[in-house]
Design a protein around this motif. Structure first.
Motif, PDB file in Angstrom:
ATOM      1  N   ILE A 127      -1.345 -10.210  -3.292  1.00 39.52           N
ATOM      2  CA  ILE A 127       0.028 -10.485  -3.722  1.00 39.52           C
ATOM      3  C   ILE A 127       0.221 -11.992  -3.807  1.00 39.52           C
ATOM      4  CG2 ILE A 127       2.461 -10.133  -3.219  1.00 39.52           C
ATOM      5  CD1 ILE A 127       1.660  -7.678  -1.568  1.00 39.52           C
ATOM      6  N   HIS A 130       6.526 -12.150  -4.552  1.00 36.33           N
ATOM      7  CA  HIS A 130       7.241 -10.881  -4.611  1.00 36.33           C
ATOM      8  C   HIS A 130       8.642 -11.052  -5.192  1.00 36.33           C
ATOM      9  CE1 HIS A 130       8.888 -11.681  -0.306  1.00 36.33           C
ATOM     10  NE2 HIS A 130       9.928 -11.699  -1.118  1.00 36.33           N
ATOM     11  N   ASN A 132      12.349  -9.376  -4.419  1.00 27.84           N
ATOM     12  CA  ASN A 132      13.099  -8.546  -3.480  1.00 27.84           C
ATOM     13  C   ASN A 132      14.171  -7.771  -4.247  1.00 27.84           C
ATOM     14  OD1 ASN A 132      14.438  -7.360  -1.370  1.00 27.84           O
ATOM     15  ND2 ASN A 132      15.194  -9.263  -0.459  1.00 27.84           N
ATOM     16  N   TYR A 182       4.378  -8.407  -6.559  1.00 31.66           N
ATOM     17  CA  TYR A 182       4.827  -7.140  -5.983  1.00 31.66           C
ATOM     18  C   TYR A 182       6.353  -7.107  -5.982  1.00 31.66           C
ATOM     19  CZ  TYR A 182       5.430  -3.609  -2.211  1.00 31.66           C
ATOM     20  OH  TYR A 182       5.786  -2.527  -1.447  1.00 31.66           O
ATOM     21  N   GLY A 184       9.557  -5.149  -4.406  1.00 35.04           N
ATOM     22  CA  GLY A 184       9.905  -4.232  -3.331  1.00 35.04           C
ATOM     23  C   GLY A 184      11.245  -3.565  -3.594  1.00 35.04           C
ATOM     24  N   ALA A 204       6.769  -8.037 -12.710  1.00 37.21           N
ATOM     25  CA  ALA A 204       6.125  -7.332 -11.603  1.00 37.21           C
ATOM     26  C   ALA A 204       4.848  -6.635 -12.061  1.00 37.21           C
ATOM     27  CB  ALA A 204       7.079  -6.314 -10.996  1.00 37.21           C
ATOM     28  N   THR A 211       6.880  -4.070   2.769  1.00 37.65           N
ATOM     29  CA  THR A 211       6.242  -5.392   2.675  1.00 37.65           C
ATOM     30  C   THR A 211       7.218  -6.560   2.523  1.00 37.65           C
ATOM     31  OG1 THR A 211       4.218  -4.419   1.798  1.00 37.65           O
ATOM     32  CG2 THR A 211       4.529  -6.788   1.399  1.00 37.65           C
ATOM     33  N   VAL A 212       8.136  -6.478   1.570  1.00 41.26           N
ATOM     34  CA  VAL A 212       9.020  -7.609   1.295  1.00 41.26           C
ATOM     35  C   VAL A 212       9.828  -8.031   2.523  1.00 41.26           C
ATOM     36  CG1 VAL A 212      11.037  -8.351  -0.034  1.00 41.26           C
ATOM     37  CG2 VAL A 212       9.096  -7.300  -1.200  1.00 41.26           C
ATOM     38  N   SER A 229      -2.266  -5.201  -1.871  1.00 43.25           N
ATOM     39  CA  SER A 229      -1.789  -3.898  -2.323  1.00 43.25           C
ATOM     40  C   SER A 229      -2.965  -3.049  -2.783  1.00 43.25           C
ATOM     41  CB  SER A 229      -0.811  -4.046  -3.493  1.00 43.25           C
ATOM     42  OG  SER A 229       0.410  -4.613  -3.090  1.00 43.25           O
TER      43      SER A 229
END
Length: 269
Positions: A127, A130, A132, A182, A184, A204, A211-212, A229
């Motif tokens: 990753i 990310h 959110n 990633y 989330g 994404a 995870t986040v 991941s």
């Protein structure tokens, strides 16, 4: 009892059980907890026996905390995490990360099973960043000044050095390792095809329900993070239907590469 008091109580309990100065925390996602069984000189604790700890209710999450030696490093491994969709508060979801910091960990390896947007099933992906999309942030509320600042920088939440090491190790082992973003979400329903099309437009490469929050708290605490991941299925719209049994089945197929990679990375960090 305040969050800080709970952290101190749990830290003291684990120290009394023999958990001494772990170097790395391991958060092992769906179907990936088998790695913890390779830890030597292990101290194994059921989640139910740890004060202020949560419960793991999802298939593929064993619900045990394992401390010991792996690849020459002292590690503290979670066989199963806590999810927001299980009805847990984000304080509880991220509590193990707080404990890892309180016990002296320098880094956290966080893993998950994810749906592929840019990659197909059977892919391992580091990753790089990310998004959110849970609608929540685990740092809302009183700031724990002893852990980090009120407004933590998330520019380098996923350590560039850790990622570089992971790719170097993967090349040596002949393991294909991709990299991506990633996103989330809260879950527990899988995403709609329209949502996946939107997520793809947002940049994404993989989507999941964990995870986040943990990484936000790790970044706040100054912990270095490596996120991996395991892409276990195509995201909605790329295959006919989605189900958790497939997630566990694909994870079973790629777990040997996953375990080899994590152990080799730990040895190099």
């Amino acid at each position: 009892m305040s969050l800080l008091e709970k952290i101190n109580e749990t830290r003291d309990f684990l120290t009394a059980q023999g958990v001494q100065e772990p170097e790395f925390g391991l958060i092992l996602g769906s179907g990936l907890g088998e790695l913890a069984e390779e830890i030597e000189n292990a101290v194994v604790l059921d989640y139910a026996d740890i004060p202020n700890w949560g419960r793991s209710t999802v298939t593929g999450h064993a619900g045990k905390l394992v401390y010991g030696d792996l690849a020459g490093r002292k590690v503290l491994a979670l066989q199963g995490r806590f999810h927001f969709y299980e009805g847990n508060s984000l304080d509880l979801v991220t509590f193990p990360v707080r404990i890892m910091k309180a016990l002296g960990c320098q880094g956290v390896l966080v893993t998950n099973a994810a749906g592929g947007i840019g990659f197909g099933p059977g892919t391992l992906m580091t990753i790089s960043d990310h998004i959110n999309f849970t609608g929540r942030n685990p740092l809302i509320g009183e700031n724990l000044e002893t852990f980090g600042p009120r407004f933590p920088d998330m520019s380098n939440a996923y350590s560039k050095d850790y990622r570089k090491t992971a790719h170097q190790v993967a090349d040596k082992l002949g393991i294909k390792l991709d990299e991506g973003v990633y996103i989330g979400v809260s879950g527990p329903s899988y995403e709609t095809p329209a949502e996946i099309r939107a997520f793809k437009t947002m940049g994404a490469d993989a989507v999941g329900m964990s995870t986040v929050p943990e990484v936000i708290v790790a970044a706040h605490s100054g912990l270095n993070v490596l996120g991996i991941s395991a892409i276990t299925n195509h995201a909605a719209g790329f295959q006919d239907e989605l189900n958790h049994d497939e997630v566990v089945a694909v994870t079973e197929r790629i777990k040997e590469d996953f375990k080899s990679l994590v152990k080799a990375v730990l040895a190099e960090l």
